[in-house]
Design a protein around this motif. Structure first.
Motif, PDB file in Angstrom:
ATOM      1  N   VAL A   1       0.226   1.024   9.077  1.00 23.88           N
ATOM      2  CA  VAL A   1       0.807  -0.324   9.042  1.00 23.88           C
ATOM      3  C   VAL A   1       1.955  -0.483  10.045  1.00 23.88           C
ATOM      4  O   VAL A   1       2.033  -1.503  10.739  1.00 23.88           O
ATOM      5  CB  VAL A   1       1.241  -0.708   7.612  1.00 23.88           C
ATOM      6  N   PRO A   2       2.880   0.501  10.176  1.00 25.24           N
ATOM      7  CA  PRO A   2       3.941   0.338  11.180  1.00 25.24           C
ATOM      8  C   PRO A   2       3.434   0.306  12.621  1.00 25.24           C
ATOM      9  O   PRO A   2       4.168  -0.122  13.515  1.00 25.24           O
ATOM     10  CB  PRO A   2       4.834   1.572  10.945  1.00 25.24           C
ATOM     11  N   TYR A   3       2.200   0.763  12.862  1.00 26.18           N
ATOM     12  CA  TYR A   3       1.603   0.636  14.189  1.00 26.18           C
ATOM     13  C   TYR A   3       1.144  -0.794  14.424  1.00 26.18           C
ATOM     14  O   TYR A   3       0.959  -1.211  15.575  1.00 26.18           O
ATOM     15  CB  TYR A   3       0.400   1.571  14.323  1.00 26.18           C
ATOM     16  N   LEU A   4       0.952  -1.529  13.355  1.00 24.06           N
ATOM     17  CA  LEU A   4       0.446  -2.900  13.418  1.00 24.06           C
ATOM     18  C   LEU A   4       1.578  -3.916  13.375  1.00 24.06           C
ATOM     19  O   LEU A   4       1.529  -4.947  14.052  1.00 24.06           O
ATOM     20  CB  LEU A   4      -0.513  -3.123  12.247  1.00 24.06           C
ATOM     21  N   ILE A   5       2.610  -3.633  12.575  1.00 20.58           N
ATOM     22  CA  ILE A   5       3.730  -4.553  12.387  1.00 20.58           C
ATOM     23  C   ILE A   5       4.996  -3.977  13.012  1.00 20.58           C
ATOM     24  O   ILE A   5       5.378  -2.844  12.706  1.00 20.58           O
ATOM     25  CB  ILE A   5       3.981  -4.814  10.887  1.00 20.58           C
TER      26      ILE A   5
ATOM     27  N   SER B   1       0.806  -1.213   0.000  1.00 12.76           N
ATOM     28  CA  SER B   1       0.000   0.000   0.000  1.00 12.76           C
ATOM     29  C   SER B   1       0.846   1.273   0.000  1.00 12.76           C
ATOM     30  O   SER B   1       1.920   1.332   0.603  1.00 12.76           O
ATOM     31  CB  SER B   1      -0.901   0.033   1.228  1.00 12.76           C
ATOM     32  N   GLU B   2       0.290   2.305  -0.632  1.00 14.74           N
ATOM     33  CA  GLU B   2       0.821   3.662  -0.514  1.00 14.74           C
ATOM     34  C   GLU B   2       0.081   4.418   0.587  1.00 14.74           C
ATOM     35  O   GLU B   2       0.650   5.300   1.230  1.00 14.74           O
ATOM     36  CB  GLU B   2       0.642   4.410  -1.841  1.00 14.74           C
ATOM     37  N   ILE B   3      -1.194   4.088   0.779  1.00 14.18           N
ATOM     38  CA  ILE B   3      -2.042   4.684   1.814  1.00 14.18           C
ATOM     39  C   ILE B   3      -2.745   3.531   2.519  1.00 14.18           C
ATOM     40  O   ILE B   3      -3.298   2.649   1.873  1.00 14.18           O
ATOM     41  CB  ILE B   3      -3.094   5.631   1.203  1.00 14.18           C
ATOM     42  N   ASP B   4      -2.735   3.551   3.861  1.00 18.59           N
ATOM     43  CA  ASP B   4      -3.360   2.439   4.571  1.00 18.59           C
ATOM     44  C   ASP B   4      -3.614   2.822   6.019  1.00 18.59           C
ATOM     45  O   ASP B   4      -3.097   3.829   6.518  1.00 18.59           O
ATOM     46  CB  ASP B   4      -2.482   1.187   4.493  1.00 18.59           C
TER      47      ASP B   4
ATOM     48  N   LEU C   1       9.012  -4.935   7.280  1.00 22.52           N
ATOM     49  CA  LEU C   1       8.571  -3.673   6.707  1.00 22.52           C
ATOM     50  C   LEU C   1       9.591  -3.171   5.691  1.00 22.52           C
ATOM     51  O   LEU C   1      10.805  -3.282   5.907  1.00 22.52           O
ATOM     52  CB  LEU C   1       8.399  -2.618   7.804  1.00 22.52           C
ATOM     53  N   VAL C   2       9.077  -2.618   4.588  1.00 20.18           N
ATOM     54  CA  VAL C   2       9.941  -2.021   3.562  1.00 20.18           C
ATOM     55  C   VAL C   2       9.352  -0.655   3.207  1.00 20.18           C
ATOM     56  O   VAL C   2       8.212  -0.341   3.547  1.00 20.18           O
ATOM     57  CB  VAL C   2      10.024  -2.905   2.303  1.00 20.18           C
TER      58      VAL C   2
END
Length: 374
Positions: free
Chosen positions: A300-304, A273-276, A312-313
């Motif tokens: 996403v970084p709050y989730l993973i 994703s670019e926006i999520d 993460l990339v």
């Protein structure tokens, strides 16, 4: 069951009117609304009814919904009239809403009805476009939210976005039906990849195809399953042919039962994703034992947690996504450790963990009414 919970004992039944997009609309928000409705129907102290914000016009009038601008006008008018008619008999109007124009179209009928009848109003905001939405229309958004009794969002990421604009939100996470997913340890990990997002630009499935091209150059038997539909289907199919990819399947939108089967069929979930915000597919992959590689998009970084519950990339970096995939395939212990950690993380998104938060919200809103009446 806790008998001391504010909604138990001899307190009256709370009547909730849940307004959201109809459940035949694909997307996480509709899924969450459907799940919440089903769960609230099981609560003895709650009476819940559903109101689609995109109702179908009756009979011959339905033809209006095939005309672009008339569709919006007619649908919104019917939603507004139905909301006015049904809001009188509820205690709380709980509205699922999202970004940009739909925010106003969905929120204001509920606000008008709530103020007309003195009902409590919850705006339940979903979607990763919140920052862009608030930047584009800060005054209209702030004014709309000010009329609600509570703004609820599914993630701490959105809490912080709204706080940056001086708006207070309360986080209640999305939940999954944990009992529907079977955790399976994948050892060895197979090069079978899954993408579950809609085929739309902001999900950048093209990045996954480019990453898979790099992977397949090293592992010719690698396989990619793309479960989703959207405006970019033809464009992405052409890209797959241009990259000379094989073992790539575009299988379209899948129902929940089929998705559970896919989580058992594939071994690695790719999310580019670019926006999520808080993708349900990532949480469901966690519960299924499938390691996840995702971009650092929005929430996403709050989730993973990188190297703990997934990899993460950076957004748009297909080479980094391919390297992360190879790292997982070549290091069984890393992949297994991530899967086990992710399983523990997924338990925080079960109904048993989320249930009390919603009951507290409904009970808290109604207690303020009761205090005022005394």
């Amino acid at each position: 069951m806790n008998s001391n919970h504010p909604l138990y004992s001899d307190e009256p039944i709370r009547r909730i009117l849940l307004a959201a997009f109809s459940f035949d609309i694909p997307g996480g928000m509709a899924v969450q609304a459907s799940r919440l409705l089903a769960r609230l129907k099981q609560e003895p102290s709650i009476e819940v009814a559903f109101l689609p914000v995109n109702p179908r016009l009756p009979g011959a009038w339905r033809r209006l919904q095939s005309i672009k601008y008339l569709r919006t006008l007619a649908t919104t008018a019917l939603y507004f009239m139905t909301m006015i008619a049904r809001a009188r008999s509820c205690d709380v109007i709980h509205v699922f809403t999202a970004s940009h124009s739909s925010f106003l179209l969905v929120s204001w009928p509920a606000i008008v009805a709530g103020k007309l009848y003195g009902k409590k109003i919850i705006l339940n905001y979903h979607g990763g476009r919140a920052k862009d939405h608030l930047e584009r229309s800060p005054l209209a958004s702030r004014r709309t939210i000010s009329f609600a009794d509570l703004l609820v969002v599914p993630s701490q990421y959105l809490v912080e976005i709204f706080a940056d604009f001086g708006l207070r939100a309360r986080a209640v996470p999305n939940f999954i039906e944990s009992e529907c997913f079977q955790f399976c340890e994948r050892r060895p990990l197979r090069p079978v990849f899954l993408s579950t997002r809609h085929l739309e630009p902001h999900y950048n499935v093209a990045c996954i195809l480019r990453a898979f091209s790099v992977i397949q150059a090293r592992i010719p038997e690698a396989r990619l399953i793309i479960a989703g539909q959207g405006s970019q289907h033809e464009e992405l199919a052409l890209l797959a042919r241009t990259l000379n990819l094989h073992n790539v399947e575009f299988i379209g939108q899948q129902n929940h039962e089929e998705m559970r089967r896919l989580y058992g069929l594939a071994d690695i979930l790719l999310n580019s994703s670019e926006i999520d915000n808080q993708p349900l597919s990532i949480i469901e992959a966690f519960a299924s034992g499938m390691p996840v590689i995702a971009t650092r998009a929005g929430g996403v970084p709050y989730l993973i947690k990188d190297k703990e519950t997934g990899l993460l990339v950076e957004k748009g970096d297909h080479l980094a996504m391919a390297r992360a995939a190879m790292e997982l395939l070549e290091d069984d212990e890393l992949a297994l450790g991530i899967a086990r950690n992710a399983l523990r993380e997924s338990r925080g998104f079960s109904w048993s963990r989320v249930r009390g938060k919603w009951l507290d919200i409904y009970g808290g809103l109604m207690s303020t009414v009761e205090c005022c009446e005394k």
